[in-house]
Design a protein around this motif. Structure first.
Motif, short mmCIF file in Angstrom:
data_model
loop_
_atom_site.label_atom_id
_atom_site.label_comp_id
_atom_site.label_asym_id
_atom_site.label_seq_id
_atom_site.Cartn_x
_atom_site.Cartn_y
_atom_site.Cartn_z
N THR A 347 0.34 -1.23 -0.14
CA THR A 347 0.23 0.13 -0.07
C THR A 347 0.55 1.09 -0.26
O THR A 347 1.98 0.95 0.19
CB THR A 347 -1.01 0.06 1.03
N ALA A 367 -5.52 -5.39 10.12
CA ALA A 367 -4.54 -5.57 9.81
C ALA A 367 -3.80 -7.84 11.02
O ALA A 367 -4.89 -8.57 10.09
CB ALA A 367 -3.28 -5.74 9.57
N LEU A 372 -3.66 -11.16 9.51
CA LEU A 372 -2.70 -10.95 7.77
C LEU A 372 -1.45 -10.21 8.97
O LEU A 372 -1.77 -9.32 9.52
CB LEU A 372 -3.40 -9.67 6.79
N THR A 373 -0.35 -10.27 8.54
CA THR A 373 0.99 -10.21 8.43
C THR A 373 1.48 -9.21 7.74
O THR A 373 1.90 -8.94 6.48
CB THR A 373 1.50 -11.70 7.98
N CYS A 374 1.81 -7.92 7.99
CA CYS A 374 1.97 -6.34 7.85
C CYS A 374 2.79 -5.42 8.64
O CYS A 374 2.40 -4.78 8.99
CB CYS A 374 1.10 -5.71 7.66
N MET A 387 2.66 -0.78 3.79
CA MET A 387 2.45 -1.24 4.58
C MET A 387 2.17 -2.48 3.86
O MET A 387 1.91 -2.44 2.52
CB MET A 387 0.72 -1.58 4.79
N ILE A 389 1.28 -6.57 3.28
CA ILE A 389 0.80 -6.96 3.20
C ILE A 389 0.93 -8.13 2.20
O ILE A 389 0.61 -8.39 1.50
CB ILE A 389 -0.85 -7.01 2.51
N ALA A 402 -6.70 -9.41 1.75
CA ALA A 402 -5.69 -8.49 1.96
C ALA A 402 -6.38 -7.08 0.91
O ALA A 402 -5.40 -6.39 1.22
CB ALA A 402 -4.34 -9.32 0.55
N LEU A 405 -7.90 -5.41 3.11
CA LEU A 405 -7.45 -4.34 4.13
C LEU A 405 -6.46 -3.37 2.99
O LEU A 405 -6.60 -1.86 3.99
CB LEU A 405 -5.41 -5.24 4.53
N SER A 406 -6.11 -3.14 2.05
CA SER A 406 -5.77 -2.37 1.23
C SER A 406 -6.85 -1.35 0.56
O SER A 406 -6.44 -0.23 1.06
CB SER A 406 -5.50 -3.12 0.34
#
Lengths: 466, 466
Positions: A347, A367, A372-374, A387, A389, A402, A405-406
């Motif tokens: 992002t 996240a 999610l791992t970010c 970020m 993702i 993902a 989130l974005s």
């Protein structure tokens, strides 16, 4: 992503036939070369052009454009291929112009601190050559991008808080129009009120209005002293408040980079950083005279102390400084190494700095909620952060989260007065966000596009649909 | 100057009839008001519009443009009337939109150091209001111009060497298009790579692409310390070399102004300056922390000593500093007072600073050759200087020599890589110079103009002919 709307083969053949006598073996039709040129460093996949030409002069670029204009064949300019927003996808086929052989520094004017370079010159190449004149070009997007590509995407990076982005560091351009005319914009004067600002119209146009072939750059004196410092905080808020205070005091910091706790954990492991903890951390760089740098450090340390910053330490030697910034530059790879085999959706939002802490806190919470791992790295002096993702290839359910989130980050950024892209560009994936962000302005952009590129040959399907 | 190509009276009447219910007594048809709005502070004369409306909102401006677009009636935006390039001449009649009643500061975000103002806010009004927030807006063209007018002409002035011009200090705009649509450009983020840079296209468009009604500005912290200094030299060359050295050392000087010997003579007489000699003189201003300012002064003094500068003296107290800068700001009137009753033709060229000394020397020599009285003041950190060419009203032979000198300066500037206008704009008198300077670029500008303003209603006959 747009579907492949193929350009009629006979038109492409006409163009290739007319260009072969000019380019000879610098016109390439092989699939490997075409595929290499039909992608960037992102995850948008590959859409190869019909041919790749390796141009060596303005006149050659003009010849390509004249032929493509005549036959309505798409043209995609290519620097080093480091775009991460799908700029290089040949959605309708056409001709890719590789500018990497236009790699000459055409003039350097030390007294005026400017230079003129061909579009294929890379950032590192330029700075290596400038070192002997005691000058440097400050825009540093991380990748060793071409100056032409950096101009076309309005790139910036870690030094922008002090020295500005490409927008502030370009005095003029040579462009080849979609009709094949060679036009100079701007000039060597430091300022001018002469007519419309075509230079800034072309900067960030992502190759949709013409091909940038030469760039006249502002240069800066290499500072007498450069120091770096690192300071960690309990919370992202405390780090962000330190940044706001430093900006409001007018401290001329050269770099202010934030790494969140997860990103620090990743960098400590990846770059074997000693003496650092996985906490929100700011990396600083100071440029100036010895006295000015000492004063900046003292002022900054007082500010970070106020916000509970700990472990404020600075690196004076070039080696120490390089190790720190190498760790920062490798943050992307460090983040990727958190989950080997995954790929990253990056992002690029940028918000007013007063909104930065809340925006990052919200992004971290979202996240976690989406599991999610970010890791997060940010050019926080400008309010811009990325970020990463991490997504497992083939895991479509996770990819959906993902993207959610974005999307959430962009919505939050726009709600807070920010932008959907601080420095990567719209490309092919953020066209709907551009409409959200600029509304009626997009119609003006489209009017300009239609006026300057009536056959719509320049990098089609990027920035907006027509 | 273009001849008056009158717009058909019935079209004008239709527009006035449709606007009267909206504006009532804020629509004025009296000759005195129209003549006042049909001129700037230059010597291009008067060409009154058919009517003047005093707008108070974006919606009112939009109503004017919708009516004028429908009836193909010209529109001329008006701030405070301080243009010196004929921007306000209603060459084809039409409606003048006076924006002086749009004078609200709409928001100030201290943490983000930005604000949003209506176009009629003046520079001094803004800085008076910002003082309480510890912030200031640095662009200072001398005149107490409106922010909208300064944006439209890409104004700069004495602080540009450190803080940039309007171009570098605007984050976004509200514009009303020629069709009457209200469009936001840019935004609050410090940087963005989202789409074409409409903001910079509108800055410096001289009201030919739409009406700027609101401006979002970058602000700067008021420096902890401000000091001024003055130093005189044997020659303009020595002064210019000092400036080049200071720039190359990266000294962050806030102002660097050159006055030539004749201008100093005029200022000494006009402002009763004590202890100064009629020699080429640099005025400096330093902004920063106490330590940084002391260091800047020491570094600069070493540089000016190297070039034979004498009488280096600095003013610490606000009173001393104000007296110095008042003398500088009054340089125009001081120059005019050299030959009472004369008027001035003001040049505005800007060259790469390496060319500055030769350009000024050449200009002075040409002025002597043509037997003209011409004080020079310059924003020399940017390479921009103004020669006031004094002309006796009615003396056409002398006016011819003045125009010859002005023309010579532009030719020299273009030959040396400079521009015909650093900060005043093209307006009505420099259209042929724009063609010389930008060649094929002017056709691109015209294409954009035709696309965005198809009926050619926005400030016609300015920048270029269509």
């Amino acid at each position: 992503m747009s579907v492949n709307k193929k350009t009629p083969q006979d038109a492409v053949t006409q163009v290739i036939n007319s260009l072969e006598p000019i380019f000879k073996d610098r016109l390439q039709l092989g699939l490997a070369v075409r595929e290499q040129h039909g992608q960037g460093e992102d995850s948008y996949g590959v859409m190869p052009p019909d041919a790749v030409v390796f141009a060596r002069s303005n006149a050659e670029v003009a010849a390509v454009l004249k032929a493509c204009h005549q036959w309505h064949v798409p043209v995609i300019p290519y620097g080093v291929g480091s775009s991460i927003e799908g700029h290089l996808l040949a959605t309708r086929g056409g001709i890719c112009i590789d500018l990497s052989q236009m790699d000459q520094i055409l003039e350097t004017n030390a007294a005026d601190m400017d230079c003129r370079v061909q579009a294929g010159v890379t950032r590192e190449q330029l700075n290596t050559e400038l070192r002997y004149a005691g000058l440097f070009f400050p825009v540093d997007p991380g990748a060793n991008a071409s100056i032409g590509g950096m101009a076309s995407t309005r790139a910036s990076g870690t030094n922008a808080v002090r020295y500005g982005t490409m927008k502030e560091n370009i005095l003029g351009l040579t462009i080849v129009t979609p009709q094949g005319d060679i036009v100079q914009t701007g000039g060597r004067a430091r300022k001018s009120a002469a007519g419309y600002d075509l230079t800034h119209l072309m900067i960030g146009a992502e190759g949709t209005l013409g091909v940038i072939t030469e760039i006249r750059l502002r240069l800066h004196p290499i500072p007498e002293q450069i120091k770096a410092a690192v300071c960690s905080f309990d919370t992202v808020d405390a780090a962000a408040l330190s940044v706001i205070d430093a900006m409001q005091c007018g401290l001329p910091l050269a770099r202010i980079e934030l790494l969140n706790a997860l990103q620090m954990q990743a960098c400590i492991a990846y770059s074997d950083l000693q003496g650092f903890a996985p906490r929100p951390t700011l990396f600083f760089e100071f440029h100036g005279s010895e006295a000015s740098v000492s004063e900046q450090i003292a002022s900054l340390q007082a500010i970070t102390d106020d916000h509970g910053g700990t472990g404020f330490s600075w690196a004076t030697s070039t080696e120490e400084r390089n190790a720190l910034w190498k760790a920062r530059h490798n943050a992307y790879y460090a983040g990727m190494a958190l989950l080997p085999g995954h790929r990253a959706l990056t992002t690029d939002i940028c918000v007013p700095i007063s909104q930065l802490a809340d925006t990052i806190n919200d992004a971290e919470a979202k996240a976690r909620e989406l599991d999610l791992t970010c890791p997060v790295v940010g050019h926080v002096g400008d309010g811009n952060f990325h970020m990463l993702i991490l997504v497992e290839p083939g895991n479509n359910e996770q990819l959906g989260r993902a993207q959610q989130l974005s999307h959430h980050l962009v919505s939050e950024s726009l709600r807070r007065g920010g932008t959907c892209t601080g420095e990567h560009g719209i490309g092919i994936g953020k066209k709907s966000y551009l409409l959200q962000e600029h509304g009626a302005g997009v119609a003006l952009m489209q009017s300009i596009k239609r006026a300057l590129d009536p056959h719509h040959i320049m990098n089609p399907d990027k920035i907006f649909d027509l």
